[in-house]
Design a protein around this motif. Sequence first.
Motif, PDB file in Angstrom:
ATOM      1  N   ASP A 386      24.246   2.302   1.948  1.00 50.64           N
ATOM      2  CA  ASP A 386      23.374   2.248   1.056  1.00 50.64           C
ATOM      3  C   ASP A 386      22.827   3.555   0.437  1.00 50.64           C
ATOM      4  N   PRO A 387      22.489   3.893  -0.812  1.00 50.19           N
ATOM      5  CA  PRO A 387      22.075   5.007  -0.977  1.00 50.19           C
ATOM      6  C   PRO A 387      20.657   5.374  -1.156  1.00 50.19           C
ATOM      7  N   MET A 388      19.947   4.466  -0.334  1.00 52.20           N
ATOM      8  CA  MET A 388      18.495   5.023  -0.144  1.00 52.20           C
ATOM      9  C   MET A 388      18.381   5.784   0.812  1.00 52.20           C
ATOM     10  N   VAL A 389      17.783   7.138   0.524  1.00 53.37           N
ATOM     11  CA  VAL A 389      17.556   8.106   1.628  1.00 53.37           C
ATOM     12  C   VAL A 389      16.177   8.185   2.121  1.00 53.37           C
ATOM     13  N   ALA A 390      15.214   7.736   1.242  1.00 53.84           N
ATOM     14  CA  ALA A 390      13.820   7.644   1.950  1.00 53.84           C
ATOM     15  C   ALA A 390      12.903   6.739   1.452  1.00 53.84           C
ATOM     16  N   LYS A 391      11.737   6.429   2.058  1.00 51.97           N
ATOM     17  CA  LYS A 391      10.841   5.828   1.114  1.00 51.97           C
ATOM     18  C   LYS A 391       9.549   6.403   1.317  1.00 51.97           C
ATOM     19  N   ILE A 392       8.844   6.640   0.243  1.00 52.72           N
ATOM     20  CA  ILE A 392       7.664   7.502   0.077  1.00 52.72           C
ATOM     21  C   ILE A 392       6.730   6.362  -0.206  1.00 52.72           C
ATOM     22  N   ILE A 393       5.513   6.512   0.676  1.00 53.97           N
ATOM     23  CA  ILE A 393       4.513   5.388   0.512  1.00 53.97           C
ATOM     24  C   ILE A 393       3.046   6.327   0.537  1.00 53.97           C
ATOM     25  N   ALA A 394       2.349   5.883  -0.496  1.00 54.20           N
ATOM     26  CA  ALA A 394       0.983   6.600  -0.505  1.00 54.20           C
ATOM     27  C   ALA A 394       0.035   5.450  -0.102  1.00 54.20           C
ATOM     28  N   TYR A 395      -1.228   5.756   0.648  1.00 53.47           N
ATOM     29  CA  TYR A 395      -2.586   4.770   0.702  1.00 53.47           C
ATOM     30  C   TYR A 395      -3.439   5.570   0.153  1.00 53.47           C
ATOM     31  N   GLY A 396      -4.489   4.520  -0.303  1.00 54.93           N
ATOM     32  CA  GLY A 396      -5.767   4.919  -0.977  1.00 54.93           C
ATOM     33  C   GLY A 396      -6.755   4.008  -0.665  1.00 54.93           C
ATOM     34  N   GLU A 397      -8.015   4.176  -0.997  1.00 55.99           N
ATOM     35  CA  GLU A 397      -8.939   3.474  -0.731  1.00 55.99           C
ATOM     36  C   GLU A 397      -9.078   2.285  -1.871  1.00 55.99           C
ATOM     37  N   ASP A 398      -8.308   2.783  -3.098  1.00 50.66           N
ATOM     38  CA  ASP A 398      -8.134   1.638  -4.376  1.00 50.66           C
ATOM     39  C   ASP A 398      -6.744   2.162  -4.792  1.00 50.66           C
ATOM     40  N   ARG A 399      -6.403   1.303  -5.685  1.00 51.88           N
ATOM     41  CA  ARG A 399      -5.025   1.198  -6.128  1.00 51.88           C
ATOM     42  C   ARG A 399      -4.658   2.845  -6.919  1.00 51.88           C
ATOM     43  N   ALA A 400      -6.033   3.280  -7.906  1.00 52.83           N
ATOM     44  CA  ALA A 400      -5.895   4.297  -8.615  1.00 52.83           C
ATOM     45  C   ALA A 400      -5.474   5.572  -7.820  1.00 52.83           C
ATOM     46  N   THR A 401      -6.168   5.627  -6.464  1.00 54.79           N
ATOM     47  CA  THR A 401      -6.143   6.683  -5.660  1.00 54.79           C
ATOM     48  C   THR A 401      -4.610   6.951  -5.008  1.00 54.79           C
ATOM     49  N   ALA A 402      -4.321   5.512  -4.861  1.00 56.07           N
ATOM     50  CA  ALA A 402      -3.022   5.357  -3.802  1.00 56.07           C
ATOM     51  C   ALA A 402      -1.695   5.970  -5.062  1.00 56.07           C
ATOM     52  N   ARG A 403      -2.000   5.643  -6.506  1.00 55.36           N
ATOM     53  CA  ARG A 403      -0.938   5.822  -7.366  1.00 55.36           C
ATOM     54  C   ARG A 403      -0.867   7.352  -7.717  1.00 55.36           C
ATOM     55  N   ARG A 404      -2.191   7.879  -7.746  1.00 57.70           N
ATOM     56  CA  ARG A 404      -2.251   9.347  -7.711  1.00 57.70           C
ATOM     57  C   ARG A 404      -1.484  10.216  -6.812  1.00 57.70           C
ATOM     58  N   ARG A 405      -1.982   9.803  -5.515  1.00 63.35           N
ATOM     59  CA  ARG A 405      -1.345  10.557  -4.151  1.00 63.35           C
ATOM     60  C   ARG A 405       0.025  10.284  -4.335  1.00 63.35           C
ATOM     61  N   LEU A 406       0.600   8.899  -4.684  1.00 63.04           N
ATOM     62  CA  LEU A 406       2.137   9.111  -4.375  1.00 63.04           C
ATOM     63  C   LEU A 406       2.876   9.912  -5.778  1.00 63.04           C
ATOM     64  N   LEU A 407       2.158  10.061  -6.932  1.00 61.95           N
ATOM     65  CA  LEU A 407       2.785  11.082  -7.983  1.00 61.95           C
ATOM     66  C   LEU A 407       2.709  12.227  -7.546  1.00 61.95           C
ATOM     67  N   ARG A 408       1.624  12.882  -6.882  1.00 62.44           N
ATOM     68  CA  ARG A 408       1.809  14.333  -6.323  1.00 62.44           C
ATOM     69  C   ARG A 408       2.799  14.401  -5.154  1.00 62.44           C
ATOM     70  N   ALA A 409       2.939  13.408  -4.467  1.00 68.74           N
ATOM     71  CA  ALA A 409       3.777  13.454  -3.369  1.00 68.74           C
ATOM     72  C   ALA A 409       5.367  13.493  -3.934  1.00 68.74           C
ATOM     73  N   LEU A 410       5.548  12.800  -4.882  1.00 74.62           N
ATOM     74  CA  LEU A 410       6.984  12.612  -5.724  1.00 74.62           C
ATOM     75  C   LEU A 410       7.081  14.037  -6.155  1.00 74.62           C
ATOM     76  N   ARG A 411       6.157  14.754  -6.770  1.00 68.83           N
ATOM     77  CA  ARG A 411       6.330  16.038  -7.398  1.00 68.83           C
ATOM     78  C   ARG A 411       6.670  17.157  -6.210  1.00 68.83           C
ATOM     79  N   GLN A 412       6.092  16.771  -5.174  1.00 70.59           N
ATOM     80  CA  GLN A 412       6.168  17.881  -4.052  1.00 70.59           C
ATOM     81  C   GLN A 412       7.631  17.716  -3.339  1.00 70.59           C
ATOM     82  N   THR A 413       8.198  16.525  -3.526  1.00 73.31           N
ATOM     83  CA  THR A 413       9.561  15.986  -2.680  1.00 73.31           C
ATOM     84  C   THR A 413      10.641  16.942  -3.102  1.00 73.31           C
ATOM     85  N   VAL A 414      11.427  17.725  -2.548  1.00 68.91           N
ATOM     86  CA  VAL A 414      12.535  18.560  -2.817  1.00 68.91           C
ATOM     87  C   VAL A 414      13.797  17.904  -2.136  1.00 68.91           C
TER      88      VAL A 414
END
Length: 665
Positions: A386-414
């Motif tokens: 299967d071509p899935m190499v990783a799962k990137i997950i973000a947690y936040g106190e609310d949905r908006a925080t989780a989404r922002r953290r996940l976006l930042r994490a994806l931008r950092q992923t190399v």
Amino acid sequence: MTKKFDSVLVANRGEIAVRVLRSAQAAGYRTIAVYSEADVDTPHVALADEAVLLGPAPVKESYLDPQRILEAAARTGAQAIHPGYGFLSENADFAQACEDAGLVFIGPSVEAIELMGNKAAAKRRMLEAQVPCIPGYQSEDQSDDTLLAAAAKIGVPIMVKAAAGGGGRGMRLVTAIEEFLPALAAARSEAKNAFGSEELILEKAVVQPRHVELQVFGDAQGNVIHLGERDCSVQRRHQKVVEEAPCPVMSPELRAAMGAAAVAAAKSISYVGAGTVEFLLDADEQFYFLEMNTRLQVEHPVTELVTGLDLVDLQLHVAQGGALPCTQEEVALRGHAIEVRLYAEDTLNDFLPASGKAIAWEPPSGTGIRVDHGLFPGQMVSPFYDPMVAKIIAYGEDRATARRRLLRALRQTVLFGISTNREFLIDVLERESFANGEATTAFIAEEFPDGVQETSPQELELSIAALLHYLQGEESGLEKRVFEDALLTGSTGARAIDSSFAYLVDGDLQPVSVLSDGLDGYTMKIAESQRQLELLDSSRDGYLRVAVDGWQLDVAYRFVDQSTVALQSRGRAFLITNELALSAADRDAEGSGAVTAPMHGNLLALRVAVGDKVSAGDELAIMEAMKMEHRLVAQIDGVVSVVFGVEGEQMTAGAVVLEIESEDA
């Protein structure tokens, strides 16, 4: 009496094997991994206390061979087997074989797997348990006439589905009744190839629903609870792309109703262990049973983050007869979690699976970030799995925080060296409809009607690429020789050195020149513009911090070869090639009529033979790679002149399958 155990063999690979091994080790169990020849140097093998070679890379000779896995368990003295997900996790025969060998199968009963593994039988049982179901056909008569009559009665749009599997394989949407029989044939073929069964079911297509699933858990004492829901609506070809908990539109009343239905479904089959009951939820808050997965799901981390429970640890506990540690009333959901699946795939080439060497792999980190992966830098991503190499997950106190953290994490992923869907995931999370929690299963079709569009490097990226190529030449001594040549010809000062590069952007060659001040400053000239670059920090291998006209930013990079550099900045990655360093031979292949394998895989079928006349767009062959079928089509009009491929044989990426002689020739 349930058997106790103190050792666990994980009959899987990649990120799920790593994830299960970590929980088992944390609980004090001796752990055993299994691996194929393609997975010798992988994280799950390195992490386990012991590891056993199963066989060659193809899954039927390794991970899908029950006998080899049972032999590995016997050889190491393993007392229990955790199947992860995929492979043999929902194989009733394998579960039975484990029991017969005196091993604990960490999953539900054989009977539960058999019943819920067949969509037709599962739906019949759910109807008996009064779980809401989509109108459809799930009987044993599988003749074309009977199915066509059932389809006419149900009415279009209608879904044709493989009864024995999931993941979008063996599934077709029919919007006109005259399309039904061709869809039936295609679904049967794919279902047989993927699951070994041609049995199909029909269901009325629910238009633009949400895909909402309930995590259920049962114990041997007959207790069953649910751990809240996950919204998995963002899908591409019925494959989940983004999952989150809780569902953005869930109310306490709806959660209670869906939860009660999920628990009823699990209790109707005396379910023990972790399972997932999947529903379609329409705009009127009506929900319908879709299927039950009798295993841990890929997206289980979001449930873990909002409940605080370790689901693998809980699996190990109930598999030994332990009672659930909490009641339904004690289950509390806190905060919000969002997960994305990082795939090795070419988003610009219809998301074809990709394989290759991970020349750089830097997963993200930070507050609220979790990464489940099974990848080492320098590791080969195999075409066999299967071509899935990783799962990137973000947690936040609310949905908006989780989404922002996940976006930042994806931008950092190399991840360099392999095409991935990372930037596509960023685009998904940035869409207003997703940010507002409005995504349904129609999200990707609506938001990306023209597919994924290529992003071309701009002057900023070209300037950085030119600087990197300049520094590469300087390190190899090239710039030193240029400097010495300048002195010999009478030029004075480092600024007299003008290094030239050229990059292809949207079909046009873009020249870039670099002039060094002899220290850390550089003048970049592109077309009519000019900008100043200053190298601030290059102490970390593969990373730079530069100032561009006074604007500081970080750049990740790796040289793919002497002419091409992979670079990533502000979340966007590019492969940029210095065309001046390429030979003409590297650029002369287009229009030859050669049809090549787009990835490593099995040549399932050849549709043409030598001498056949074909037109551009005609289907020529079908390949299977990473559990999906891919059709090879003609790019030119002409006659098939030679066929190299052999049905049933593996082909490497780039291998010539056949050649077409152009009509003009």
